[in-house]
Scaffold this motif. Structure first.
Motif, PDB file in Angstrom:
ATOM      1  N   THR A 127     110.901  34.202  41.582  1.00 52.01           N
ATOM      2  CA  THR A 127     110.193  33.377  42.561  1.00 52.01           C
ATOM      3  C   THR A 127     110.062  31.940  42.070  1.00 52.01           C
ATOM      4  O   THR A 127     110.285  30.996  42.833  1.00 52.01           O
ATOM      5  CB  THR A 127     108.803  33.972  42.846  1.00 52.01           C
ATOM      6  OG1 THR A 127     108.967  35.304  43.338  1.00 52.01           O
ATOM      7  CG2 THR A 127     108.034  33.151  43.855  1.00 52.01           C
ATOM      8  N   GLN A 169     113.487  30.330  42.367  1.00 57.21           N
ATOM      9  CA  GLN A 169     113.840  30.036  43.762  1.00 57.21           C
ATOM     10  C   GLN A 169     113.060  28.828  44.281  1.00 57.21           C
ATOM     11  O   GLN A 169     113.628  27.974  44.961  1.00 57.21           O
ATOM     12  CB  GLN A 169     113.587  31.248  44.652  1.00 57.21           C
ATOM     13  CG  GLN A 169     114.050  31.060  46.086  1.00 57.21           C
ATOM     14  CD  GLN A 169     115.561  30.896  46.197  1.00 57.21           C
ATOM     15  OE1 GLN A 169     116.317  31.762  45.745  1.00 57.21           O
ATOM     16  NE2 GLN A 169     116.015  29.798  46.770  1.00 57.21           N
ATOM     17  N   ASN A 170     111.773  28.743  43.953  1.00 61.05           N
ATOM     18  CA  ASN A 170     110.981  27.586  44.378  1.00 61.05           C
ATOM     19  C   ASN A 170     111.525  26.285  43.791  1.00 61.05           C
ATOM     20  O   ASN A 170     111.586  25.264  44.474  1.00 61.05           O
ATOM     21  CB  ASN A 170     109.511  27.766  43.999  1.00 61.05           C
ATOM     22  CG  ASN A 170     108.821  28.805  44.836  1.00 61.05           C
ATOM     23  OD1 ASN A 170     109.276  29.169  45.913  1.00 61.05           O
ATOM     24  ND2 ASN A 170     107.716  29.313  44.327  1.00 61.05           N
ATOM     25  N   ASP A 193     114.828  25.441  45.562  1.00 63.81           N
ATOM     26  CA  ASP A 193     114.533  24.928  46.908  1.00 63.81           C
ATOM     27  C   ASP A 193     114.081  23.475  46.854  1.00 63.81           C
ATOM     28  O   ASP A 193     114.564  22.627  47.615  1.00 63.81           O
ATOM     29  CB  ASP A 193     113.457  25.778  47.587  1.00 63.81           C
ATOM     30  CG  ASP A 193     113.934  27.157  47.988  1.00 63.81           C
ATOM     31  OD1 ASP A 193     115.158  27.389  48.016  1.00 63.81           O
ATOM     32  OD2 ASP A 193     113.072  28.014  48.273  1.00 63.81           O
ATOM     33  N   ALA A 194     113.145  23.170  45.960  1.00 65.41           N
ATOM     34  CA  ALA A 194     112.628  21.805  45.843  1.00 65.41           C
ATOM     35  C   ALA A 194     113.729  20.838  45.410  1.00 65.41           C
ATOM     36  O   ALA A 194     113.843  19.729  45.953  1.00 65.41           O
ATOM     37  CB  ALA A 194     111.468  21.764  44.850  1.00 65.41           C
ATOM     38  N   ASN A 232     110.086  21.395  37.432  1.00 65.08           N
ATOM     39  CA  ASN A 232     109.618  22.722  37.832  1.00 65.08           C
ATOM     40  C   ASN A 232     109.852  23.749  36.729  1.00 65.08           C
ATOM     41  O   ASN A 232     109.794  24.951  36.973  1.00 65.08           O
ATOM     42  CB  ASN A 232     110.300  23.154  39.133  1.00 65.08           C
ATOM     43  CG  ASN A 232     109.666  22.506  40.334  1.00 65.08           C
ATOM     44  OD1 ASN A 232     108.558  22.838  40.712  1.00 65.08           O
ATOM     45  ND2 ASN A 232     110.371  21.547  40.931  1.00 65.08           N
TER      46      ASN A 232
END
Length: 183
Positions: free
Chosen positions: A46, A49-50, A53-54, A81
């Protein structure tokens, strides 16, 4: 002395609960360990993936500034991140520029950055440690994530507009309006 139970064949049954209890406890601990490792794997996936995406969204926002600005922005967002790409450990970062076909929902890579209207970012992280995996013969796993974002002209976006009929947003708050304070 305590009485021991005897089954129909005349054999004592005393102490059987200890054997059953040990077996059940070992099985339960195994299930808990498996659950902890699955939870850890899901959490890492997760987070990855975040971050992807960002980074993809940030990269497409900078496509007008050129290819290098797009690459820099993608790497900046991945690093901020907490995603570090270690190629010696087998990690992969693939950044592709292409065209998005909305009718077929497919991404097609293009040779020239100037012809691209979308960015695809793919990250694979290897050697993610497991907490209890050593007990079943594996001490690490790999995770991957990818994302595609359009430069512009994507699906319609919702816009929210607030109409202040009461006039409360225009009232003075230390000499300035509330709207100015929120900026």
């Amino acid at each position: 002395m305590g009485k021991s139970r005897v089954n129909q064949k005349g054999q004592e049954r005393r102490g059987n609960i200890v054997v059953i209890s040990v077996f059940v406890i070992v099985v339960m601990l195994g299930i808990i360990a498996f659950g902890v490792d699955i939870g850890l794997m899901t959490q890492r996936r997760t987070v990855l993936q975040n971050a992807v995406d960002a980074a993809t969204l940030a990269g497409t926002a900078n496509m007008a500034q050129g290819e290098q600005a797009t690459l820099d922005e993608i790497n900046f967002y991945l690093e901020n991140n907490g995603i570090e790409i270690n190629e010696e450990a087998g990690d992969q970062l693939v950044i592709e520029y292409g065209e998005w076909d909305a009718d077929t929902s497919t991404f097609t890579e293009v040779a020239d950055f100037e012809d691209a209207d979308a960015v695809r970012v793919y990250v694979r992280k290897e050697n993610q440690s497991l907490t209890f995996g050593n007990f079943v013969g594996t001490d690490s796993h790999g995770i991957e994530a990818d994302a595609i974002a359009l430069k512009s002209g994507g699906p319609p976006r919702d816009i929210m507009m607030v109409i202040d009929c009461s006039g409360s947003m225009g009232s003075s708050l230390s000499g300035s309006s509330r709207i100015a304070v929120t900026r």
